[in-house]
Write a protein that holds these residues in place. Structure first.
Motif, PDB file in Angstrom:
ATOM      1  N   ILE A 214      -6.832   7.512   1.850  1.00 13.08           N
ATOM      2  CA  ILE A 214      -6.151   8.181   0.738  1.00 13.08           C
ATOM      3  C   ILE A 214      -6.906   9.440   0.324  1.00 13.08           C
ATOM      4  O   ILE A 214      -6.328  10.522   0.156  1.00 13.08           O
TER       5      ILE A 214
ATOM      6  N   ILE B 228      -8.823   2.253  -7.842  1.00  8.62           N
ATOM      7  CA  ILE B 228      -8.078   2.275  -6.579  1.00  8.62           C
ATOM      8  C   ILE B 228      -8.689   1.300  -5.582  1.00  8.62           C
ATOM      9  O   ILE B 228      -7.979   0.554  -4.891  1.00  8.62           O
TER      10      ILE B 228
ATOM     11  N   LEU C 233       0.431   6.213  -7.103  1.00  7.08           N
ATOM     12  CA  LEU C 233      -0.662   7.180  -7.276  1.00  7.08           C
ATOM     13  C   LEU C 233      -0.115   8.598  -7.445  1.00  7.08           C
ATOM     14  O   LEU C 233      -0.631   9.383  -8.248  1.00  7.08           O
TER      15      LEU C 233
ATOM     16  N   LEU D 216       3.892  10.223   5.128  1.00  4.09           N
ATOM     17  CA  LEU D 216       4.222   8.815   5.358  1.00  4.09           C
ATOM     18  C   LEU D 216       5.399   8.657   6.316  1.00  4.09           C
ATOM     19  O   LEU D 216       5.345   7.888   7.275  1.00  4.09           O
TER      20      LEU D 216
ATOM     21  N   THR E 230      -6.565  12.198   3.003  1.00  2.00           N
ATOM     22  CA  THR E 230      -5.233  12.815   2.996  1.00  2.00           C
ATOM     23  C   THR E 230      -5.065  13.725   1.792  1.00  2.00           C
ATOM     24  O   THR E 230      -4.640  14.887   1.915  1.00  2.00           O
ATOM     25  N   PHE E 231      -5.423  13.216   0.604  1.00  2.00           N
ATOM     26  CA  PHE E 231      -5.282  14.023  -0.601  1.00  2.00           C
ATOM     27  C   PHE E 231      -6.209  15.236  -0.562  1.00  2.00           C
ATOM     28  O   PHE E 231      -5.834  16.330  -0.997  1.00  2.00           O
TER      29      PHE E 231
ATOM     30  N   SER F  53       7.918   7.533  -2.298  1.00  2.00           N
ATOM     31  CA  SER F  53       6.971   8.644  -2.429  1.00  2.00           C
ATOM     32  C   SER F  53       7.719   9.972  -2.525  1.00  2.00           C
ATOM     33  O   SER F  53       7.346  10.853  -3.309  1.00  2.00           O
TER      34      SER F  53
ATOM     35  N   LEU G  94       0.823  -1.204   0.000  1.00  2.00           N
ATOM     36  CA  LEU G  94       0.000   0.000   0.000  1.00  2.00           C
ATOM     37  C   LEU G  94       0.863   1.263   0.000  1.00  2.00           C
ATOM     38  O   LEU G  94       0.540   2.251  -0.657  1.00  2.00           O
ATOM     39  N   VAL G  95       1.972   1.222   0.746  1.00  2.00           N
ATOM     40  CA  VAL G  95       2.892   2.362   0.748  1.00  2.00           C
ATOM     41  C   VAL G  95       3.439   2.578  -0.660  1.00  2.00           C
ATOM     42  O   VAL G  95       3.523   3.703  -1.159  1.00  2.00           O
TER      43      VAL G  95
ATOM     44  N   ILE H  65       0.837   4.064  -2.979  1.00  2.00           N
ATOM     45  CA  ILE H  65       0.683   5.513  -2.812  1.00  2.00           C
ATOM     46  C   ILE H  65       1.716   6.245  -3.668  1.00  2.00           C
ATOM     47  O   ILE H  65       1.411   7.263  -4.305  1.00  2.00           O
TER      48      ILE H  65
ATOM     49  N   VAL I 277       2.346  14.221   0.799  1.00  2.00           N
ATOM     50  CA  VAL I 277       2.092  12.791   1.039  1.00  2.00           C
ATOM     51  C   VAL I 277       3.370  12.064   1.426  1.00  2.00           C
ATOM     52  O   VAL I 277       3.376  11.234   2.339  1.00  2.00           O
TER      53      VAL I 277
ATOM     54  N   SER J 131      -6.838  -2.071  -4.258  1.00  2.00           N
ATOM     55  CA  SER J 131      -6.666  -2.225  -2.807  1.00  2.00           C
ATOM     56  C   SER J 131      -7.312  -3.513  -2.320  1.00  2.00           C
ATOM     57  O   SER J 131      -6.766  -4.205  -1.459  1.00  2.00           O
TER      58      SER J 131
END
Length: 835
Positions: A420, A399, A258, A477, A423-424, A715, A251-252, A255, A473, A403
């Motif tokens: 997500i 997404i 993404l 993290l 946060t975005f 990221s 998942l990290v 991101i 982002v 996931s």
């Protein structure tokens, strides 16, 4: 047309392709390594167990279990294991270890890797011990020295490098010591309350269906408080355990991917806007909507495919370093190979995500009319809105589905997508309100350079939103990692106060209580806790026998409740780690038919019991009727003895029991001195030095945090590439602005300051937003998950924040040199040529 136009424009998009490469490399490296780990665990499952299957029990097998084992042909080897203190006679040192008393040819697969090699072959016939190599190195012990196991003194035959059935993490706390099974009884270590595990190892007949055997025998064995595990089920369970951590890293990495896709969307938006005149000309020459759309769609697909190929290759290269990074955490030695599923996924993701995130700006080519070759107008608003809704829906669905594929649970996938989006959304809102705030509250009294740098944040084709997202982002993290790590360590820390125990003495027999207490006081230490413990099992739960509940496949009672041997205590007050949730706390009773007890909230939930529900316990052959009088919440993270079930005083005092004593040794030397004396005089007692355990925990957290840091770095790298790409994409416009400013009399130094201030604002705002957001998230974790005070780490503020700001500033200035150095006449000639 796609190829010809793409060659001329390749440099504008190459950096955004690089951001896709980084994201795909992160996903492919984790996915490929996870597949390799799962495959290696499956291939080495027999070596991990040492046999085809085993039957284990927390007590000596009863007659029924023995009959089942005889029906299988009898065990080929057996073992009894338990934690215990041992002493090394050459230097009087002591250590908590896992004693493994083995009889027979175990292991049948794999080997006990020792130094010297022959030690594993002859230790049983020689009556010698094998000791963990790390312990021997730490304590200065060598083959030929002696080890005291309870009342038995054995020569050390060799050092254990590895052995089937030992967890590397648990071995850090209680390393293995292997001795011949025949010495277990002589050692005198099997006492009331000893945590014994009996294991019987079997070799299967050729072609035997182990899964069918496990399915048929386990229900019968569990009613007799035993269990059957095959090498297949063990490897599945082990794979699932490591899969959870792999899913998190996936998942990290996702991101990071993404972020790269958002960079692609931003780049394509600017790129297509510059291509609209060309599209209009093509339509004047007879090109259809479909043709012009496919020209640029083909370009994006080609960029995605190339990014997928490069990202997949980089990911396969990166996974080569994972066994080194994860050394000490993995259960097997991983032999790496190419994982076809990960390769296919990397190639597919490159094309699919590039197209998906570029669709909305690409839609602009469909609504360009031929007349716009002469005058660029606005797009059809209604068509663009509809396209935006459809494309945005497709992005969110993708997404969620990706996931879901990673996590295999729709609720977890929904939670990830919600996290997500939140946060975005917050970072996007920060960028939006920044630009609006500058417009409405513009500081007109500032200097020219300061005002112009602020104006750049909301000029046409600005990159404020994408850069704040990318920087924020990545910072979020890494900051969350540091905050959560400190929170976990704070939960397990041993307080410095003298009334907080840091040494726990287990299995103290009732007749040893006074002598052990005296030994502690003789060292000028205090006995902080003297806790009685009685072992018992549930016999009847709310009127239903446990054996009947075990057979009921519809029961909501958790399996551990039915099989667990509970260690309970009795006292008249709550401890500092307990809070009464409901009911009445009963301090003491006398002669009541139903004894009021207190249970923890997790027991009440898993046993599906509430206040006044009846539970019948078997206390070592004596039936005891109880009812739930109160339910407590227990802080299990507190480093002190906590209990699921607590009886009032006046009931269990005469039951067979043992004690747990605690003390506080201010220094390591006092702790070692106390442990040495206790092992010499009371060999059956196990001593837990919480400082040693916490050192192991902290070491594991540091290693895991390093891995997560490594993944979060993707990221940051993606954000840097998006930053560089954003600067290069809007480079020509910046050159035009520079020329206009110079024409109006601005100096190169002023233009440099304008650019420097702009990137300083972006770096400060992006990184500070990420840190503050992670601070809020970590505080919520502390409140709702850990129920603990939160003291933020200084690292994100002192190290991460200035480092990212300086990095953004440096990259911005390095990529802006050509903007400052471009001669004004060159730009004017290009403008004239364009006309």
């Amino acid at each position: 047309m796609a190829w010809r136009d793409g060659k001329a424009s390749a440099r504008k998009l190459v950096l955004f392709m690089a951001s896709i490469v980084i994201g795909i490399a992160a996903v492919v490296s984790i996915q490929s390594f996870g597949d390799n780990l799962k495959k290696n665990i499956g291939q080495q499952s027999k070596s991990l167990m040492g046999a085809d299957f085993k039957i284990d029990s927390r007590g000596l097998p009863n007659e029924r279990v023995v009959q089942i084992m005889d029906s299988l042909g009898g065990a080929n080897a057996k073992e009894v294991n338990f934690p215990s203190m041992v002493a090394f006679t050459n230097n009087s040192s002591s250590k908590l270890v896992q004693i493994r008393g083995i009889e027979g040819g175990f292991p049948f697969y794999g080997e006990i890797d020792t130094e010297p090699k022959e030690a594993a072959l002859h230790y049983q016939e020689q009556g010698a011990a094998l000791v963990d190599a790390t312990v021997m190195l730490q304590l200065g012990v060598f083959p030929g020295d002696s080890i005291k196991v309870g009342e038995v003194v054995l020569p050390i035959a060799g050092a254990i490098q590895s052995i089937p059935g030992s967890s590397s993490v648990f071995s850090s706390i209680a390393p293995p010591v292997v001795i011949p099974h025949r010495f277990i009884e002589e050692s005198g270590l099997i006492q009331q309350g000893s945590r014994l595990k009996y294991e019987y190892y079997f070799l299967a007949n050729s072609g035997e269906n182990l899964e069918a055997m496990e399915k048929a025998l386990n229900p019968m064995l569990r009613t007799e408080e035993a269990d059957l595990d095959t090498h297949l089920s063990t490897s599945r369970n082990l794979g699932r355990r490591y899969q959870n951590f792999g899913d998190f890293l996936n998942l990290v990495a996702f991101i990071a991917l993404l972020l790269g896709c958002i960079g692609i969307a931003s780049a394509i938006h600017v790129y297509i806007k510059g291509k609209l005149p060309n599209v209009a000309v093509l339509k004047c020459l007879g090109a259809t909507k479909r043709q012009t759309f496919l020209i640029y769609l083909t370009q994006i697909a080609a960029i995605g495919l190339l990014g997928g190929i490069l990202g997949t290759a980089l990911g396969l290269l990166l996974q080569q370093g994972f066994p080194i990074i994860l050394e000490g955490l993995l259960p097997v030695e991983v032999q790496l190979s190419w994982a076809p599923q990960a390769i296919f996924m990397g190639l597919t993701l490159g094309v699919f995500m590039s197209i998906l995130f570029a669709l909305y700006p690409l839609m602009g080519t469909l609504y360009v009319s031929p007349l716009q070759a002469l005058r660029i107008g606005n797009n059809n608003a209604s068509a663009s809105t509809l396209s935006g809704v459809l494309v945005s829906g497709g992005v969110f669905v993708f997404i969620f589905l990706f996931s879901l594929w990673l996590l295999r649970d729709w609720r977890d996938a929904m939670g990830f997508v919600a996290g997500i989006l939140t946060t975005f959304a917050i970072l996007a809102a920060v960028a939006h309100f920044l630009m609006r705030g500058i417009k409405f509250y513009f500081p007109s009294t500032w200097s020219f350079t300061a005002r112009q740098s602020l104006l750049n944040l909301f000029r046409p084709q600005n990159q404020t939103l994408i850069l704040i997202l990318s920087i924020g982002v990545g910072t979020f993290l890494i900051s969350t990692l540091y905050f959560t790590k400190d929170l976990l360590l704070a939960q397990t820390s041993v307080e410095k106060q003298a009334d907080s125990p840091n040494i726990i003495l287990l299995d103290v027999q009732s007749n040893q209580r006074e002598a052990v207490s005296g030994a502690i006081r003789n060292k000028d230490l205090s006995v902080l806790d003297d806790i009685p413990i009685v072992t018992m099992r549930i016999q009847n739960l709310k009127g239903t026998p446990v054996n009947q509940l075990r057979k009921d496949t519809t029961t909501q009672v958790r399996r551990w409740i039915l099989n667990h041997e509970f260690r309970v205590t009795y006292r008249d007050s709550l401890t500092a780690s307990e809070t009464l949730e409901s009911g009445v706390w009963i301090k003491e009773v006398a002669g009541e038919e139903e004894i009021p007890i207190s249970v923890s909230d997790n027991f009440a939930r898993d046993a599906v019991v509430g206040l006044d529900d009846k539970i019948i316990f078997n206390v070592q052959g004596v039936v005891m009727k109880t009812k739930v009088a109160s339910i407590r919440s227990v802080d299990w993270s507190r480093m002190q003895p906590n209990f699921t079930i607590v009886f009032p005083k006046g009931v269990l005092e005469s039951a067979p029991q043992f004690r747990v004593l605690t003390t506080n040794a201010p220094t390591q030397a006092q702790s070692a001195n106390l442990q040495r004396d206790l092992v010499r005089n009371f060999p059956n007692i196990s001593v837990l030095d919480l400082r040693q355990i916490l050192n192991v925990v902290e070491g594991l957290l540091n290693k895991i945090s390093w891995i997560i840091n490594f993944m979060a770095l993707f990221s940051i790298l993606t954000g840097i590439l998006v930053l560089i790409g954003a600067i290069r994409t809007s480079k020509y416009q910046r050159i035009r602005e520079s020329v206009l400013l110079r024409t109006l009399g601005a100096k190169s130094s002023q233009i440099l300051k304008i650019n420097a201030l702009e990137y300083l604002y972006l770096g400060v705002l992006g990184s500070l937003s990420g840190i503050l957001l992670s601070l809020l998230g970590s505080q919520l974790l502390a409140w709702y998950m850990f129920d603990a005070p939160f003291v933020p780490s200084k690292v994100p503020f002192v190290v991460l924040f200035p480092a990212i700001v300086l990095l953004v500033l440096l990259i911005g200035l390095l990529n802006s040199r050509s903007v400052i150095l471009s001669p004004p006449l060159d730009v004017l000639r290009k403008e004239g040529g364009a006309r």
